[in-house]
Design a protein around this motif. Structure first.
Motif, PDB file in Angstrom:
ATOM      1  N   GLU A 120       0.583  -1.121  -0.153  1.00  0.00           N
ATOM      2  CA  GLU A 120       0.301   0.112  -0.049  1.00  0.00           C
ATOM      3  C   GLU A 120       0.815   1.344  -0.004  1.00  0.00           C
ATOM      4  O   GLU A 120       0.332   2.185  -0.600  1.00  0.00           O
ATOM      5  N   ARG A 121       2.063   1.228   0.505  1.00  0.00           N
ATOM      6  CA  ARG A 121       2.954   2.658   0.444  1.00  0.00           C
ATOM      7  C   ARG A 121       3.371   2.732  -0.759  1.00  0.00           C
ATOM      8  O   ARG A 121       3.395   4.058  -0.991  1.00  0.00           O
ATOM      9  N   TYR A 122       3.781   1.681  -1.407  1.00  0.00           N
ATOM     10  CA  TYR A 122       4.155   2.053  -2.720  1.00  0.00           C
ATOM     11  C   TYR A 122       3.150   2.359  -3.883  1.00  0.00           C
ATOM     12  O   TYR A 122       3.270   3.206  -4.896  1.00  0.00           O
ATOM     13  N   PHE A 123       1.923   1.459  -3.364  1.00  0.00           N
ATOM     14  CA  PHE A 123       0.757   1.986  -4.292  1.00  0.00           C
ATOM     15  C   PHE A 123       0.542   3.514  -4.221  1.00  0.00           C
ATOM     16  O   PHE A 123       0.338   4.041  -5.312  1.00  0.00           O
ATOM     17  N   GLU A 124       0.434   4.035  -3.016  1.00  0.00           N
ATOM     18  CA  GLU A 124       0.079   5.447  -2.859  1.00  0.00           C
ATOM     19  C   GLU A 124       1.142   6.599  -3.361  1.00  0.00           C
ATOM     20  O   GLU A 124       0.677   7.413  -4.047  1.00  0.00           O
ATOM     21  N   THR A 125       2.316   5.983  -3.276  1.00  0.00           N
ATOM     22  CA  THR A 125       3.128   6.852  -3.861  1.00  0.00           C
ATOM     23  C   THR A 125       3.209   6.578  -5.443  1.00  0.00           C
ATOM     24  O   THR A 125       3.410   7.810  -6.288  1.00  0.00           O
ATOM     25  N   ALA A 126       2.863   5.583  -5.904  1.00  0.00           N
ATOM     26  CA  ALA A 126       2.719   5.523  -7.580  1.00  0.00           C
ATOM     27  C   ALA A 126       1.712   6.389  -7.895  1.00  0.00           C
ATOM     28  O   ALA A 126       1.703   7.118  -9.116  1.00  0.00           O
ATOM     29  N   CYS A 127       0.717   6.383  -7.254  1.00  0.00           N
ATOM     30  CA  CYS A 127      -0.552   7.153  -7.535  1.00  0.00           C
ATOM     31  C   CYS A 127      -0.371   8.610  -7.611  1.00  0.00           C
ATOM     32  O   CYS A 127      -0.613   9.505  -8.513  1.00  0.00           O
ATOM     33  N   LYS A 128       0.459   9.124  -6.564  1.00  0.00           N
ATOM     34  CA  LYS A 128       0.757  10.575  -6.659  1.00  0.00           C
ATOM     35  C   LYS A 128       1.900  10.875  -7.707  1.00  0.00           C
ATOM     36  O   LYS A 128       1.524  12.009  -8.379  1.00  0.00           O
ATOM     37  N   ARG A 129       2.673  10.206  -7.721  1.00  0.00           N
ATOM     38  CA  ARG A 129       3.572  10.340  -8.991  1.00  0.00           C
ATOM     39  C   ARG A 129       2.832  10.383 -10.354  1.00  0.00           C
ATOM     40  O   ARG A 129       3.123  11.258 -11.185  1.00  0.00           O
ATOM     41  N   ILE A 130       1.919   9.472 -10.659  1.00  0.00           N
ATOM     42  CA  ILE A 130       1.381   9.400 -11.741  1.00  0.00           C
ATOM     43  C   ILE A 130       0.401  10.526 -11.902  1.00  0.00           C
ATOM     44  O   ILE A 130       0.100  11.035 -13.181  1.00  0.00           O
ATOM     45  N   GLU A 131      -0.405  10.921 -10.779  1.00  0.00           N
ATOM     46  CA  GLU A 131      -1.269  12.048 -10.909  1.00  0.00           C
ATOM     47  C   GLU A 131      -0.489  13.399 -11.328  1.00  0.00           C
ATOM     48  O   GLU A 131      -1.075  14.063 -12.101  1.00  0.00           O
ATOM     49  N   GLU A 132       0.741  13.615 -10.821  1.00  0.00           N
ATOM     50  CA  GLU A 132       1.707  14.633 -11.147  1.00  0.00           C
ATOM     51  C   GLU A 132       2.046  14.362 -12.610  1.00  0.00           C
ATOM     52  O   GLU A 132       2.033  15.653 -13.572  1.00  0.00           O
ATOM     53  N   ALA A 133       2.345  13.559 -13.271  1.00  0.00           N
ATOM     54  CA  ALA A 133       2.856  13.197 -14.443  1.00  0.00           C
ATOM     55  C   ALA A 133       1.685  13.510 -15.484  1.00  0.00           C
ATOM     56  O   ALA A 133       1.675  14.112 -16.403  1.00  0.00           O
ATOM     57  N   MET A 134       0.312  13.027 -15.147  1.00  0.00           N
ATOM     58  CA  MET A 134      -0.779  13.424 -15.854  1.00  0.00           C
ATOM     59  C   MET A 134      -1.093  14.763 -15.770  1.00  0.00           C
ATOM     60  O   MET A 134      -1.524  15.494 -16.823  1.00  0.00           O
ATOM     61  N   ARG A 135      -1.003  15.567 -14.731  1.00  0.00           N
ATOM     62  CA  ARG A 135      -0.926  17.233 -14.745  1.00  0.00           C
ATOM     63  C   ARG A 135      -0.147  17.798 -15.424  1.00  0.00           C
ATOM     64  O   ARG A 135      -0.445  18.786 -16.377  1.00  0.00           O
ATOM     65  N   GLN A 136       1.171  17.268 -15.546  1.00  0.00           N
ATOM     66  CA  GLN A 136       2.165  17.990 -16.175  1.00  0.00           C
ATOM     67  C   GLN A 136       1.603  17.983 -17.876  1.00  0.00           C
ATOM     68  O   GLN A 136       1.930  18.836 -18.597  1.00  0.00           O
ATOM     69  N   VAL A 137       1.331  16.562 -18.192  1.00  0.00           N
ATOM     70  CA  VAL A 137       0.695  16.517 -19.664  1.00  0.00           C
ATOM     71  C   VAL A 137      -0.558  17.014 -20.112  1.00  0.00           C
ATOM     72  O   VAL A 137      -0.312  17.870 -21.066  1.00  0.00           O
ATOM     73  N   ASP A 138      -1.314  17.277 -19.031  1.00  0.00           N
ATOM     74  CA  ASP A 138      -2.705  17.995 -19.458  1.00  0.00           C
ATOM     75  C   ASP A 138      -2.101  19.657 -19.686  1.00  0.00           C
ATOM     76  O   ASP A 138      -2.683  20.418 -20.375  1.00  0.00           O
ATOM     77  N   MET A 139      -1.130  19.895 -18.782  1.00  0.00           N
ATOM     78  CA  MET A 139      -0.941  21.365 -18.710  1.00  0.00           C
ATOM     79  C   MET A 139       0.010  21.645 -20.079  1.00  0.00           C
ATOM     80  O   MET A 139      -0.552  22.664 -20.772  1.00  0.00           O
ATOM     81  N   PHE A 140       0.729  20.630 -20.178  1.00  0.00           N
ATOM     82  CA  PHE A 140       1.479  21.192 -21.837  1.00  0.00           C
ATOM     83  C   PHE A 140       0.563  20.772 -22.924  1.00  0.00           C
ATOM     84  O   PHE A 140       0.602  21.919 -23.762  1.00  0.00           O
ATOM     85  N   THR A 141      -0.477  20.028 -22.862  1.00  0.00           N
ATOM     86  CA  THR A 141      -1.346  19.871 -23.994  1.00  0.00           C
ATOM     87  C   THR A 141      -2.286  21.204 -23.946  1.00  0.00           C
ATOM     88  O   THR A 141      -2.399  21.825 -25.065  1.00  0.00           O
ATOM     89  N   CYS A 142      -2.675  21.820 -22.803  1.00  0.00           N
ATOM     90  CA  CYS A 142      -3.314  22.931 -22.729  1.00  0.00           C
ATOM     91  C   CYS A 142      -2.557  24.086 -23.294  1.00  0.00           C
ATOM     92  O   CYS A 142      -3.453  24.978 -24.178  1.00  0.00           O
ATOM     93  N   GLN A 143      -1.333  24.333 -22.888  1.00  0.00           N
ATOM     94  CA  GLN A 143      -0.622  25.247 -23.295  1.00  0.00           C
ATOM     95  C   GLN A 143      -0.427  25.293 -25.045  1.00  0.00           C
ATOM     96  O   GLN A 143      -0.516  26.266 -25.660  1.00  0.00           O
ATOM     97  N   ALA A 144      -0.412  23.943 -25.379  1.00  0.00           N
ATOM     98  CA  ALA A 144      -0.037  23.916 -26.793  1.00  0.00           C
ATOM     99  C   ALA A 144      -1.487  24.447 -27.502  1.00  0.00           C
ATOM    100  O   ALA A 144      -1.354  24.905 -28.668  1.00  0.00           O
TER     101      ALA A 144
END
Length: 234
Positions: free
Chosen positions: A195-219
């Protein structure tokens, strides 16, 4: 059967549970890219004995590397994808291959100089050099898991794969394969029982998704510049 928790984050579907229970529920994907336990008894005491600096990260108590996945589990994982890349493939009973992936860690000390990933790809052997020598890490990337792979290495693997529009990692750990997949515009399915690493993975992937969405929006919001020398313009 234990409880399995499913969490969807954009193009990533993550499962908290044992891959033996989750894999039979999944349909086929393009690529299996994973780093299973090798069964070489990597544990918290061994990691601590190698890390004698004050900055060494404490990963807590763990001993999940006592045994490698069974041959049945390896076959179950492989049945879910056309293309496969398994780190530590030299520890498993797998078919002969022309395409080993070699990650040269530029190491010193008692760590292995390289790590190998077995693939079923119709390619020649490929190598990447990326320093990952204890506290000395290329790019100064933060480590969340004792057997974590560098993000650049996982992107390299995904990029080499013949087709990896959807990537499956049944031993997700802290989610580096998922972060790489999302940043590269791919879909990801990950499974992790800790569960510890699952939650870490969720947070890291959420952040990656936000960065992708931000880049797409800016484009999308970028102004369009007309070429004054295009055809039909005087």
């Amino acid at each position: 059967m234990s409880t399995v928790i499913k969490r969807v984050i954009g193009d990533a579907t993550l499962y908290l549970g044992d891959c033996l229970e989750v894999l039979p529920m999944l349909s086929g994907v393009d690529a299996l890219i994973t780093d299973p336990p090798y069964g070489i008894n990597e544990n918290s005491k061994k990691v601590a004995s190698r890390s004698n600096t004050a900055k060494a990260k404490d990963y807590g108590v763990f001993d999940w590397d006592k045994s490698a996945p069974t041959a049945e589990l390896i076959e179950l994982m492989r049945s879910k994808a056309k293309w496969h890349a398994l780190f530590g493939g030299n520890y498993f009973d797998l078919p002969a291959t022309s395409c080993w992936l070699v990650w040269d860690k530029l190491n010193t000390g008692d760590f292995a100089d390289c790590e190998l990933a077995w693939t079923n790809w119709p390619k020649a052997v490929r190598r990447i050099q990326w320093r990952w020598n204890g506290m000395i890490r290329q790019g100064n990337e933060e480590r969340f898991h004792p057997t974590q792979k560098p993000l650049a290495v996982m992107k390299w693997v995904i990029d080499l794969c013949p087709s990896a529009q959807t990537v499956l990692d049944p031993f997700m750990g802290s989610g580096t394969t998922g972060v790489a997949a999302i940043q590269m515009g791919r879909k990801f399915i990950g499974i992790e029982r800790d569960e510890r690493y699952f939650e870490t993975a969720c947070k890291r992937i959420e952040e990656a998704m936000r960065q992708v969405d931000m880049f797409t929006c800016q484009a999308q919001e970028s102004p369009v510049t007309n070429d004054l020398f295009s055809e039909g313009v005087a």
